[in-house]
Design an enzyme around this catalytic site. Structure first.
Site: not given
Length: 342
Positions: A128, A170, A274
């Site tokens: 992230d 995400m 991912q």
């Protein structure tokens, strides 16, 4: 001297590169031995270990995931968690611990050092890219590349059928993956957690795109939510760190778009794709450098710190600073992408 190593939280491309660099340099330059704790803090709690040496890390540089395994175990969830970690470190003669993880894993490492004097060094890991103390985290580049490739592929099928395709990526609290992949992939709308979206505006962007005889791609981060609404939850359960399970905003958004515009809309949820598979060259490079500098911090006795990327330099920052706040998308950066919406 023996050093413990663990990987916690979600798996991430580049974790094995960090482990390899720590063991290679620690063994060759400092004469250290290494013990790996399996599945993050669970291994430290239960004494579940594996021996790490140069042979054990040979050939793992391009491999995704982590050879140590991972979990979201929170040692502070049990009354005797700290005592058990102390006992297991002593049992395995580990005089220092390198914790590789994100906000939760490093938050535990910070508390163990600050409150209980356990010598910890942190390595930041999250696809992230939401840790404020470092410019980039490894795993992010790989995730963005995977998401961008998916968007590229979806353009052709969207245009063949003249339908809306919503791509859910995400991003619980930060929209870095959505922003980077959406901009690189030519998305017609990018929705991020930092800014609640106007559903009417999204539908206007969709209809505007159809007027050009091209089909729209909408990229939405899993934590994005509409104005006046809440984030879409998979269910009401919480993990051991108190996080809700986000999932479903893409499907919800596609249904809303279809109902309001009359255009067929489909959803693609990239999910764990991912974070899986081979790390990119950049992530291998960054993860390797993090590992090299982390073991230097152990050698220097600089505990309670985390290695971080600042520009092209690897620096050390206090673990407490690294976990103090999340790095979210700046409104100015999001505004840049807005030129291409619709």
């Amino acid at each position: 001297m023996r050093v413990g190593v663990l990987t916690g939280g979600g798996d991430c491309p580049g974790l094995n590169a960090v482990i390899r660099a720590i063991v290679r340099k620690g063994t060759q330059n400092y004469g250290y031995d290494f013990v790996g704790f399996r599945e993050g803090w669970r291994g430290a709690l239960e004494g579940d270990t594996t021996h790490l040496d140069v042979r054990a890390v040979r050939g793992i540089l391009p491999r995704g995931g982590t050879i140590l395994g991972s979990s979201r175990t929170n040692p502070f969830g049990s009354a005797d968690g700290v005592r058990r970690i102390r006992d297991n470190l002593a049992k395995h003669e580990a005089r220092a611990l390198v914790a590789i993880g994100g906000e939760d894993t490093l938050g535990v490492a910070s508390r163990l050092h600050e409150e209980y004097g356990i010598p910890c060094v942190g390595v930041p890991k999250t696809i992230d890219n939401d840790l404020s103390a470092t410019d980039y985290t490894f795993g992010f580049d790989t995730a963005v590349n995977i998401a961008t490739e998916a968007i590229d592929r979806l353009h052709t099928t969207a245009e063949s059928h003249m339908r809306v395709l919503v791509v859910e990526v995400m991003g619980r609290h930060a929209g870095w993956i959505a922003l980077h992949a959406g901009l690189a992939g030519g998305a017609n709308a990018i929705l991020i957690p930092e800014q609640r979206f106007d559903l009417d505006q999204v539908c206007e962007w969709v209809e505007s795109r159809f007027k050009t005889r091209y089909a729209p791609i909408v990229v939405v981060a899993e934590g994005a939510s509409p104005k006046g609404g809440e984030a879409v939850l998979k269910d009401d359960s919480l993990d051991s760190f108190g996080h809700v399970r986000l999932s479903g905003v893409g499907e919800w958004l596609a249904k809303q778009i279809e109902r309001r515009t009359g255009k067929e809309a489909r959803t693609t949820v990239l999910g764990h794709i991912q974070r899986g598979g081979t790390p990119s060259a950049f992530d291998r490079w960054l993860a390797t450098r993090f590992g090299l500098h982390a073991i230097d911090a152990v050698y220097d006795g600089d505990f309670g710190t985390m290695v971080a990327l600042r520009g092209t330099d690897i620096v050390r920052v206090p673990l407490s600073e690294a976990t103090a706040k999340l790095k979210t998308v700046d409104p100015g950066l999001y505004a840049e992408a807005g030129v291409f919406f619709g």
